[in-house]
Design a protein around this motif. Sequence first.
Motif, PDB file in Angstrom:
ATOM      1  N   ILE A  84      -0.424   8.889  10.021  1.00  0.00           N
ATOM      2  CA  ILE A  84      -1.378   7.936   9.447  1.00  0.00           C
ATOM      3  C   ILE A  84      -2.727   7.931  10.153  1.00  0.00           C
ATOM      4  CG2 ILE A  84       0.465   6.457   8.588  1.00  0.00           C
ATOM      5  CD1 ILE A  84       0.053   4.604  10.912  1.00  0.00           C
ATOM      6  N   THR A  85      -2.849   8.699  11.230  1.00  0.00           N
ATOM      7  CA  THR A  85      -4.146   8.787  11.914  1.00  0.00           C
ATOM      8  C   THR A  85      -4.791  10.165  11.808  1.00  0.00           C
ATOM      9  OG1 THR A  85      -3.008   9.297  14.007  1.00  0.00           O
ATOM     10  CG2 THR A  85      -3.604   6.989  13.593  1.00  0.00           C
ATOM     11  N   LYS A  86      -3.957  11.221  11.777  1.00  0.00           N
ATOM     12  CA  LYS A  86      -4.494  12.584  11.713  1.00  0.00           C
ATOM     13  C   LYS A  86      -3.902  13.413  10.594  1.00  0.00           C
ATOM     14  CE  LYS A  86      -3.147  13.235  15.962  1.00  0.00           C
ATOM     15  NZ  LYS A  86      -2.870  13.862  17.284  1.00  0.00           N
TER      16      LYS A  86
ATOM     17  N   HIS B  14       0.793  -1.227   0.000  1.00  0.00           N
ATOM     18  CA  HIS B  14       0.000   0.000   0.000  1.00  0.00           C
ATOM     19  C   HIS B  14       0.834   1.290   0.000  1.00  0.00           C
ATOM     20  CE1 HIS B  14      -2.989  -2.943   1.311  1.00  0.00           C
ATOM     21  NE2 HIS B  14      -3.918  -2.066   1.019  1.00  0.00           N
TER      22      HIS B  14
ATOM     23  N   ARG C  59      -2.700   0.306  12.856  1.00  0.00           N
ATOM     24  CA  ARG C  59      -1.927   1.530  12.616  1.00  0.00           C
ATOM     25  C   ARG C  59      -0.743   1.611  13.581  1.00  0.00           C
ATOM     26  NH1 ARG C  59      -7.264   4.003  12.214  1.00  0.00           N
ATOM     27  NH2 ARG C  59      -7.709   4.579  10.044  1.00  0.00           N
TER      28      ARG C  59
ATOM     29  N   THR D 264      -7.453  -0.882  11.620  1.00  0.00           N
ATOM     30  CA  THR D 264      -7.849  -0.596  12.996  1.00  0.00           C
ATOM     31  C   THR D 264      -6.750   0.209  13.672  1.00  0.00           C
ATOM     32  OG1 THR D 264      -6.808  -2.600  13.883  1.00  0.00           O
ATOM     33  CG2 THR D 264      -9.075  -2.802  13.073  1.00  0.00           C
ATOM     34  N   ASP D 265      -7.050   0.736  14.850  1.00  0.00           N
ATOM     35  CA  ASP D 265      -6.043   1.506  15.565  1.00  0.00           C
ATOM     36  C   ASP D 265      -4.855   0.621  15.939  1.00  0.00           C
ATOM     37  OD1 ASP D 265      -5.352   4.133  16.959  1.00  0.00           O
ATOM     38  OD2 ASP D 265      -5.204   2.724  18.633  1.00  0.00           O
TER      39      ASP D 265
ATOM     40  N   THR E 259      -4.615   4.709   5.238  1.00  0.00           N
ATOM     41  CA  THR E 259      -4.806   3.642   6.232  1.00  0.00           C
ATOM     42  C   THR E 259      -6.242   3.608   6.731  1.00  0.00           C
ATOM     43  OG1 THR E 259      -4.118   5.119   8.042  1.00  0.00           O
ATOM     44  CG2 THR E 259      -2.397   3.810   6.966  1.00  0.00           C
ATOM     45  N   ALA E 260      -7.169   4.058   5.883  1.00  0.00           N
ATOM     46  CA  ALA E 260      -8.569   4.155   6.296  1.00  0.00           C
ATOM     47  C   ALA E 260      -9.164   2.805   6.684  1.00  0.00           C
ATOM     48  CB  ALA E 260      -9.388   4.781   5.169  1.00  0.00           C
ATOM     49  N   GLY E 261      -8.688   1.729   6.094  1.00  0.00           N
ATOM     50  CA  GLY E 261      -9.246   0.410   6.383  1.00  0.00           C
ATOM     51  C   GLY E 261      -8.614  -0.298   7.560  1.00  0.00           C
TER      52      GLY E 261
ATOM     53  N   LYS F 119      -3.558   9.729   6.499  1.00  0.00           N
ATOM     54  CA  LYS F 119      -4.743   9.106   7.088  1.00  0.00           C
ATOM     55  C   LYS F 119      -5.594   8.369   6.060  1.00  0.00           C
ATOM     56  CE  LYS F 119      -8.894  10.102   9.811  1.00  0.00           C
ATOM     57  NZ  LYS F 119      -9.661  11.158  10.532  1.00  0.00           N
ATOM     58  N   PRO F 120      -5.861   8.946   4.854  1.00  0.00           N
ATOM     59  CA  PRO F 120      -6.674   8.207   3.871  1.00  0.00           C
ATOM     60  C   PRO F 120      -6.044   6.891   3.436  1.00  0.00           C
ATOM     61  CG  PRO F 120      -6.533  10.531   3.289  1.00  0.00           C
ATOM     62  CD  PRO F 120      -5.536  10.302   4.379  1.00  0.00           C
TER      63      PRO F 120
END
Length: 222
Positions: free
Chosen positions: A64-66, A33, A81, A77-78, A73-75, A70-71
């Motif tokens: 990758i969260t904010k 990815h 990530r 879970t926390d 790793t949209a699929g 971020k887009p």
Amino acid sequence: MTIRCLLFFFLGACALAAQAPEAFSPDQYFGSHCLTCHGSAAIGRAPTRATLHSLSPEAVYSAITKGSMKPMTAGLTDAQRTAVAEALTEQKLGVAALADAKAMSNPCSSNPPLASPITVVNGYGTDLANSRFVPSKVAGISLEQVAHLKPKWAFGFPAVSQMLGQPTVGSGRLFIGSQAGYVYSLNASTGCVYWSFQVAGSVRTAPVLGDSSGHLPCGSGT
């Protein structure tokens, strides 16, 4: 009867194995990815994996969260990530807490307000013309004294492998950000730390010091 039971057991085990979710691999996820951009020299804005390895896990996790990633790793879970951030940096989340000024052994005994007026050297360019020159009046030393300068103190930056931004000096203090996502206020004479402030990601530029109105002090850079 025994053969039939064994056959049913074997078929049932195969069915459960087929239904079991495949274990998440952060390395495989990065390869499928992320590597298209982060492995291409043609995409200069995307840091390579070697560069990502030099960051703190908090910086990668924030991106990758904010942040801008971020887009991508949209699929996930926390927990996934978190696994990606820790795999890329080979560090556990939470290491940046070591960089907090409260955990340091050299705190300043007090935190007085900044002296006024503020004469400051902001960043690498120094002034609006990006001259990278600090006049003697601002530096507090003459040209003849430069050759005789010696280290007076040193400050260690926890949880980082490199520094990216330049310091900003003003009112007897040195302000600088770190790769771990902290901005520090240090005493320019002794190196003791007044405070630290944690931001969302790695600090890659010099802080800019200004007054509460948002104006830069005279003689400062941008």
